[in-house]
Design an enzyme around this catalytic site. Structure first.
Site, PDB file in Angstrom:
ATOM      1  N   THR A  17       0.833  -1.211   0.000  1.00 17.24           N
ATOM      2  CA  THR A  17       0.000   0.000   0.000  1.00 17.24           C
ATOM      3  C   THR A  17       0.869   1.263   0.000  1.00 17.24           C
ATOM      4  OG1 THR A  17      -0.297  -0.355   2.370  1.00 17.24           O
ATOM      5  CG2 THR A  17      -2.144  -0.926   0.962  1.00 17.24           C
ATOM      6  N   GLN A  92       1.228 -12.868  -1.252  1.00 19.54           N
ATOM      7  CA  GLN A  92      -0.130 -12.867  -1.793  1.00 19.54           C
ATOM      8  C   GLN A  92      -0.274 -11.758  -2.830  1.00 19.54           C
ATOM      9  OE1 GLN A  92      -1.634 -12.666   2.460  1.00 19.54           O
ATOM     10  NE2 GLN A  92      -3.174 -14.056   1.655  1.00 19.54           N
ATOM     11  N   HIS A 112      -0.558 -15.991  -5.585  1.00 23.43           N
ATOM     12  CA  HIS A 112      -1.657 -15.565  -6.458  1.00 23.43           C
ATOM     13  C   HIS A 112      -1.169 -15.205  -7.855  1.00 23.43           C
ATOM     14  CE1 HIS A 112      -3.975 -14.539  -2.522  1.00 23.43           C
ATOM     15  NE2 HIS A 112      -4.152 -15.795  -2.892  1.00 23.43           N
ATOM     16  N   CYS A 145      -4.653 -15.481 -27.616  1.00 27.62           N
ATOM     17  CA  CYS A 145      -3.319 -16.092 -27.663  1.00 27.62           C
ATOM     18  C   CYS A 145      -2.825 -16.098 -29.104  1.00 27.62           C
ATOM     19  CB  CYS A 145      -3.383 -17.515 -27.121  1.00 27.62           C
ATOM     20  SG  CYS A 145      -1.841 -18.432 -27.312  1.00 27.62           S
ATOM     21  N   THR A 186      -0.833  -8.733   6.096  1.00 33.65           N
ATOM     22  CA  THR A 186      -1.901  -9.652   5.700  1.00 33.65           C
ATOM     23  C   THR A 186      -2.850  -9.846   6.867  1.00 33.65           C
ATOM     24  OG1 THR A 186      -2.434 -11.959   5.108  1.00 33.65           O
ATOM     25  CG2 THR A 186      -0.290 -11.579   6.149  1.00 33.65           C
ATOM     26  N   SER A 187      -4.136  -9.874   6.551  1.00 32.17           N
ATOM     27  CA  SER A 187      -5.155 -10.032   7.593  1.00 32.17           C
ATOM     28  C   SER A 187      -5.232 -11.480   8.073  1.00 32.17           C
ATOM     29  CB  SER A 187      -6.516  -9.622   7.040  1.00 32.17           C
ATOM     30  OG  SER A 187      -6.847 -10.431   5.920  1.00 32.17           O
ATOM     31  N   ASN A 211       0.890  -6.273  11.451  1.00 29.24           N
ATOM     32  CA  ASN A 211      -0.327  -5.871  10.735  1.00 29.24           C
ATOM     33  C   ASN A 211      -1.068  -4.821  11.549  1.00 29.24           C
ATOM     34  OD1 ASN A 211      -1.892  -6.469   8.293  1.00 29.24           O
ATOM     35  ND2 ASN A 211      -3.523  -7.072   9.694  1.00 29.24           N
TER      36      ASN A 211
HETATM   37 ZN   LIG Z   1      -2.600 -20.532 -26.576  1.00 24.94          ZN
END
Ligand SMILES: [Zn+2]
Length: 241
Positions: A17, A92, A112, A145, A186-187, A211
Site C-alpha cells: 500500500t 499474496q 496468487h 493467444c 496480511t489479515s 499488521n
Molecule cells: Zn494458446
C-alpha cells in the site's frame, strides 16, 4: 545449531500500500466491495463474457500506468537477503515488487501469480503483460493467444481458480522448515495462505505478525507488531540473523 535462521516472510496487500497499490482482493479489498469489479477477476465471468474481458483489459491498461516502485518494506526484505540471512518470501501480492527491490526471483513464491505476465487458457503459453498491453495500445480490445487463438488472461489467480499446487506445496515446505515466520501486511483471513502461519508454529517456528489490524493468528504469535509496516518491518528484520 549453527548458521543463520531460515526466515519465511508471508507478505500481503499491506506491504504494497505504501507503493500506492490498493488492497484489491483481501476480505475488505476493492474487489470484494464492488461485485461488478469482482466479476472482472472471476474466472467464470472472464471466460464466459467477452465484454467482461474487454473491461478487464481496459482496467489493466489503466492501472499499469501507475508504475509502482518498491517501498521501505520491500527494500528491508532485500537487505536481509544481502546480509546473508536465508530468506524465502511467500507473497499474496501480484505486483512483483519484492523482486524489483532485489530479492532473487527464485526465493519469491507468488501464491496468487503475477500481474506482470499473461497466460493462455488453452495452450498455457506465457508472455509478458507488457506485450498484451502493447496490443491494446495498437487497437485490440480482447487480445487472444497468438499461438492458438484461445482466451488470454493475466497470470494471476482469479476468483474461482485454484492456487498452483506446486507453488502452494513449496510454501508449505518453507513454512515447516523455517525458524522464523513473519506474516506482514496480511489479515490472515484468506486460506490457504493464512494457514501457513499455523503450519510454521506447529513445526516450531517463531511467529511474528506485523499488521495494523488484529488477525486470527495473533494469539499464536510470539510477537505482534501494530506499527506502520514501512518503519516496523525494517526495524524487525535488522534484528534478525
Ligand atoms: Zn494458446
Amino acid at each position: 545449531m549453527t548458521g543463520k535462521p531460515l526466515v519465511a516472510i508471508l507478505s500481503g496487500a499491506g506491504v504494497s500500500t505504501d507503493s500506492g497499490i490498493p488492497d484489491y482482493r483481501g476480505p475488505n479489498g476493492l474487489w470484494r466491495r464492488d461485485p461488478d469489479a469482482e466479476k472482472l477477476v472471476t474466472y467464470e465471468y472472464y471466460m464466459g463474457d467477452p465484454e467482461i474481458r474487454r473491461r478487464s483489459w481496459r482496467m489493466r491498461r489503466e492501472t499499469a500506468a501507475l508504475h509502482a516502485e518498491p517501498n521501505a518494506a520491500h527494500r528491508a526484505v532485500a537487505e536481509l537477503e544481502l546480509r546473508g540471512v536465508p530468506v524465502r518470501v511467500i507473497t499474496q501480492n501480484v505486483d512483483g515488487l519484492h523482486q524489483l527491490a532485489g530479492v532473487s526471483a527464485r526465493k519469491v513464491l507468488e501464491l496468487h501469480g503475477t500481474a506482470l505476465a499473461c497466460v493462455c487458457t488453452g495452450c498455457r503459453v506465457r508472455g509478458p503483460m507488457a506485450d498484451a498491453l502493447a496490443r491494446l495500445d495498437a487497437g485490440e480490445d480482447d487480445p487472444p493467444c497468438l499461438e492458438c487463438g484461445s482466451v488470454l488472461k493475466p497470470a494471476t489467480v482469479m476468483f474461482g481458480e485454484s492456487l498452483d499446487p506446486v507453488v502452494l506445496g513449496e510454501a508449505v515446505a518453507i513454512s515447516k522448515a523455517c525458524q522464523v515466520f513473519v506474516a506482514v501486511g496480511t489479515s490472515l483471513q484468506v486460506q490457504p495462505a493464512a494457514g501457513l502461519a499455523g503450519v510454521a508454529v506447529d513445526h516450531g517456528a517463531r511467529l511474528v505478525v506485523v499488521n495494523a489490524e488484529p488477525t486470527p493468528y495473533d494469539g499464536l504469535a510470539d510477537e505482534v507488531v501494530r506499527e506502520p509496516i514501512g518503519t516496523a518491518l525494517p526495524e524487525l528484520l535488522r534484528g534478525l540473523g
